[in-house]
Design a protein around this motif. Structure first.
Motif, PDB file in Angstrom:
ATOM      1  N   LEU A 284      13.893  10.702 -11.683  1.00 59.69           N
ATOM      2  CA  LEU A 284      14.543   9.414 -10.798  1.00 59.69           C
ATOM      3  C   LEU A 284      13.071   9.490  -9.680  1.00 59.69           C
ATOM      4  O   LEU A 284      12.425  10.753  -9.024  1.00 59.69           O
ATOM      5  CB  LEU A 284      15.214   9.078  -9.666  1.00 59.69           C
ATOM      6  CG  LEU A 284      16.825   9.067 -10.958  1.00 59.69           C
ATOM      7  CD1 LEU A 284      17.818   8.747 -10.736  1.00 59.69           C
ATOM      8  CD2 LEU A 284      16.976   8.003 -12.268  1.00 59.69           C
ATOM      9  N   VAL A 285      12.769   8.510  -9.369  1.00 56.81           N
ATOM     10  CA  VAL A 285      11.552   8.415  -7.999  1.00 56.81           C
ATOM     11  C   VAL A 285      12.429   7.161  -7.204  1.00 56.81           C
ATOM     12  O   VAL A 285      12.584   6.180  -7.677  1.00 56.81           O
ATOM     13  CB  VAL A 285      10.221   8.124  -8.493  1.00 56.81           C
ATOM     14  CG1 VAL A 285       9.428   7.975  -7.304  1.00 56.81           C
ATOM     15  CG2 VAL A 285       9.206   9.066  -9.098  1.00 56.81           C
ATOM     16  N   LEU A 286      12.480   7.973  -5.960  1.00 59.18           N
ATOM     17  CA  LEU A 286      13.054   6.950  -5.153  1.00 59.18           C
ATOM     18  C   LEU A 286      12.128   6.738  -3.713  1.00 59.18           C
ATOM     19  O   LEU A 286      12.006   7.453  -3.648  1.00 59.18           O
ATOM     20  CB  LEU A 286      14.358   6.981  -4.324  1.00 59.18           C
ATOM     21  CG  LEU A 286      15.394   8.290  -4.983  1.00 59.18           C
ATOM     22  CD1 LEU A 286      16.540   8.646  -4.611  1.00 59.18           C
ATOM     23  CD2 LEU A 286      16.000   7.395  -5.938  1.00 59.18           C
ATOM     24  N   VAL A 287      11.766   5.749  -3.665  1.00 61.67           N
ATOM     25  CA  VAL A 287      10.753   4.714  -2.641  1.00 61.67           C
ATOM     26  C   VAL A 287      11.125   3.823  -2.056  1.00 61.67           C
ATOM     27  O   VAL A 287      12.088   3.332  -2.141  1.00 61.67           O
ATOM     28  CB  VAL A 287       9.379   4.888  -3.210  1.00 61.67           C
ATOM     29  CG1 VAL A 287       9.737   4.030  -4.347  1.00 61.67           C
ATOM     30  CG2 VAL A 287       8.439   4.664  -2.212  1.00 61.67           C
ATOM     31  N   GLY A 288      10.802   4.131  -0.529  1.00 62.33           N
ATOM     32  CA  GLY A 288      11.612   3.112   0.457  1.00 62.33           C
ATOM     33  C   GLY A 288      10.331   2.862   1.727  1.00 62.33           C
ATOM     34  O   GLY A 288       9.670   3.998   1.856  1.00 62.33           O
ATOM     35  N   PHE A 289      10.529   1.796   2.569  1.00 62.26           N
ATOM     36  CA  PHE A 289       9.743   2.651   3.740  1.00 62.26           C
ATOM     37  C   PHE A 289      10.681   1.505   4.683  1.00 62.26           C
ATOM     38  O   PHE A 289      11.631   0.419   4.299  1.00 62.26           O
ATOM     39  CB  PHE A 289       8.586   1.024   3.136  1.00 62.26           C
ATOM     40  CG  PHE A 289       8.840  -0.357   3.085  1.00 62.26           C
ATOM     41  CD1 PHE A 289       8.755  -1.629   4.064  1.00 62.26           C
ATOM     42  CD2 PHE A 289       8.806  -0.908   1.856  1.00 62.26           C
ATOM     43  CE1 PHE A 289       8.662  -3.477   3.966  1.00 62.26           C
ATOM     44  CE2 PHE A 289       9.979  -2.298   1.670  1.00 62.26           C
ATOM     45  CZ  PHE A 289       9.272  -3.100   2.564  1.00 62.26           C
ATOM     46  N   GLY A 290      10.126   0.907   6.115  1.00 61.74           N
ATOM     47  CA  GLY A 290      11.190  -0.163   6.569  1.00 61.74           C
ATOM     48  C   GLY A 290      10.840  -0.024   8.534  1.00 61.74           C
ATOM     49  O   GLY A 290       9.374   0.599   8.602  1.00 61.74           O
ATOM     50  N   GLY A 291      11.111  -0.320   9.339  1.00 60.67           N
ATOM     51  CA  GLY A 291      10.422  -0.454  10.068  1.00 60.67           C
ATOM     52  C   GLY A 291      10.140   1.240  10.840  1.00 60.67           C
ATOM     53  O   GLY A 291      11.085   1.426  10.338  1.00 60.67           O
ATOM     54  N   GLY A 292       9.713   0.429  11.731  1.00 62.41           N
ATOM     55  CA  GLY A 292       8.940   1.981  12.621  1.00 62.41           C
ATOM     56  C   GLY A 292       7.330   1.922  12.895  1.00 62.41           C
ATOM     57  O   GLY A 292       7.594   2.107  14.051  1.00 62.41           O
TER      58      GLY A 292
ATOM     59  N   ARG B 274       0.949  -1.233  -0.326  1.00 66.09           N
ATOM     60  CA  ARG B 274      -0.382   0.147   0.507  1.00 66.09           C
ATOM     61  C   ARG B 274       0.625   1.286  -0.189  1.00 66.09           C
ATOM     62  O   ARG B 274       0.540   2.642  -0.480  1.00 66.09           O
ATOM     63  CB  ARG B 274      -0.717   0.208   1.101  1.00 66.09           C
ATOM     64  CG  ARG B 274      -1.428   1.079   1.447  1.00 66.09           C
ATOM     65  CD  ARG B 274      -2.840   1.173   2.279  1.00 66.09           C
ATOM     66  NE  ARG B 274      -1.971   1.034   3.660  1.00 66.09           N
ATOM     67  CZ  ARG B 274      -1.311   2.398   4.764  1.00 66.09           C
ATOM     68  NH1 ARG B 274      -1.422   3.112   4.216  1.00 66.09           N
ATOM     69  NH2 ARG B 274      -0.770   1.916   5.416  1.00 66.09           N
ATOM     70  N   ILE B 275       1.646   1.360   1.014  1.00 66.15           N
ATOM     71  CA  ILE B 275       2.586   2.402   1.260  1.00 66.15           C
ATOM     72  C   ILE B 275       3.265   2.912   0.182  1.00 66.15           C
ATOM     73  O   ILE B 275       3.199   4.096  -0.358  1.00 66.15           O
ATOM     74  CB  ILE B 275       3.411   2.576   2.758  1.00 66.15           C
ATOM     75  CG1 ILE B 275       3.058   4.328   3.224  1.00 66.15           C
ATOM     76  CG2 ILE B 275       4.732   2.079   2.834  1.00 66.15           C
ATOM     77  CD1 ILE B 275       2.251   4.177   3.469  1.00 66.15           C
ATOM     78  N   MET B 276       4.509   1.816  -1.202  1.00 65.00           N
ATOM     79  CA  MET B 276       5.166   2.313  -1.593  1.00 65.00           C
ATOM     80  C   MET B 276       4.781   2.543  -2.668  1.00 65.00           C
ATOM     81  O   MET B 276       5.175   3.618  -3.491  1.00 65.00           O
ATOM     82  CB  MET B 276       5.916   1.639  -2.236  1.00 65.00           C
ATOM     83  CG  MET B 276       6.707   0.755  -1.529  1.00 65.00           C
ATOM     84  SD  MET B 276       8.498   0.873  -0.657  1.00 65.00           S
ATOM     85  CE  MET B 276       9.533  -0.399  -2.260  1.00 65.00           C
TER      86      MET B 276
END
Length: 313
Positions: free
Chosen positions: A293-301, A212-214
């Motif tokens: 460019l589009v940079l996208v990430g998700f992670g712990g938190g 969802r979030i990406m």
């Protein structure tokens, strides 16, 4: 003032660990790992290499690429979840090793979103006029906090580092849009167990969140830049899982050929993931000056972040 990346470098360790390694002692297979994650192999740092060593190798390359004298670097930000020790920071160890003259140095922890958070933080320091050139590093030695007997996580992670010099760039280039966020309600789904000091993950919940979030973050950051999907030359998502990456690409509405895929060769390297992908695409000649460019990430938190960036000094 247009603020972007003036120099770039990356480093991955020499040791290659293929999926067959896990077949030897876990209930898994090369075929299953590739199907479910897209990973074929990953890199592990040597026993005598720590996160600061990986960060140093990438930083030297970034400084050289920038054409700056190292003494022109005025601040260091290191995004990492795997410091050599709880303190001192990786950034201060890096400052000493690079021989930089007592510049401010901080670690920033946003897990796999760390490199994006670091770029945005550096952008703010430069735009305020406080510093002209900030070294931003994403570096992690995840092999030292991975439970190698946990089938759900052992196969996922690798080690590496990437570095960028953030400063003023030529007109029309640099960071065009930013989207950041976090939701602490998701913290129990991805964290480090402090009893055993290893990564614990609820794979199902993290997958649902990431899909969802990406996509959401990617579409929002393109809109914030005043652009459309057709304007994007390269999509560089956090390299966690090929199925998550494909879902985000489809949501953004760009061609498959425009998405960077390095999860097959590096696995999930957390804060190093996006810069390692940038380095790979540069080596392949797929990122050129003035490319968007589009940079996208998700992670712990749980954390997430995205940047629209026009490449070039």
């Amino acid at each position: 003032m247009d603020i972007g990346i003036k120099g770039f470098g990356a480093y991955y360790p020499e040791r290659v660990v293929k999926n067959e390694y896990f077949e030897s002692y876990l209930d898994t297979s090369d075929e299953w790992i590739k199907k479910m994650t897209g990973i074929k192999e990953r890199r592990y740092a040597a026993e005598d290499q720590d996160t600061s060593d990986l960060a140093y190798e990438a930083s030297v390359k970034a400084i050289e690429d920038s054409g700056l004298d190292k003494d022109e670097i005025e601040m260091i930000i290191v995004a990492t979840s795997t410091g050599d020790k709880p303190f001192p920071t990786v950034a201060t160890l890096l400052q000493k090793r690079l021989g930089l003259n007592k510049v401010p140095s901080i670690d920033q922890l946003a897990a796999c979103t760390g490199f994006i958070y670091g770029l945005v933080t550096a952008q703010q320091y430069v735009s305020s006029g406080l510093y002209k050139n900030v070294l931003v590093v994403g570096a992690d030695k995840l092999s030292k906090i991975t439970d190698m007997n946990d089938r759900g996580t052992a196969i996922l992670f690798g080690d590496g580092a990437g570095a960028a010099i953030v400063g003023e760039v030529s007109e029309g280039r640099g960071i065009l849009g930013v989207e950041l966020g976090s939701d602490g309600n998701g913290a129990p789904h991805l964290y480090q167990d402090m009893d055993q000091h290893v990564i614990r993950m609820n794979g199902r919940e993290v997958f649902k969140f990431a899909v969802r979030i990406m996509g959401e973050a990617s579409t929002k950051v393109v809109e914030k830049a005043g652009l459309q999907s057709d304007d994007i030359d390269m999509f560089i998502p956090h390299q966690a899982n090929i199925r998550i990456m494909e879902s985000a690409r489809e949501r953004l509405g760009i061609e498959k050929e425009k998405m960077s895929v390095t999860v097959d060769r590096y696995g999930n390297t957390s804060a190093a993931s996006i810069p390692l992908s940038i380095a790979y695409e540069l080596e392949q000649g797929k990122i050129k000056d003035n490319d968007t460019l589009v940079l996208v990430g998700f992670g712990g938190g749980l954390t997430w972040g995205a940047i629209t960036l026009r490449w070039g000094k």
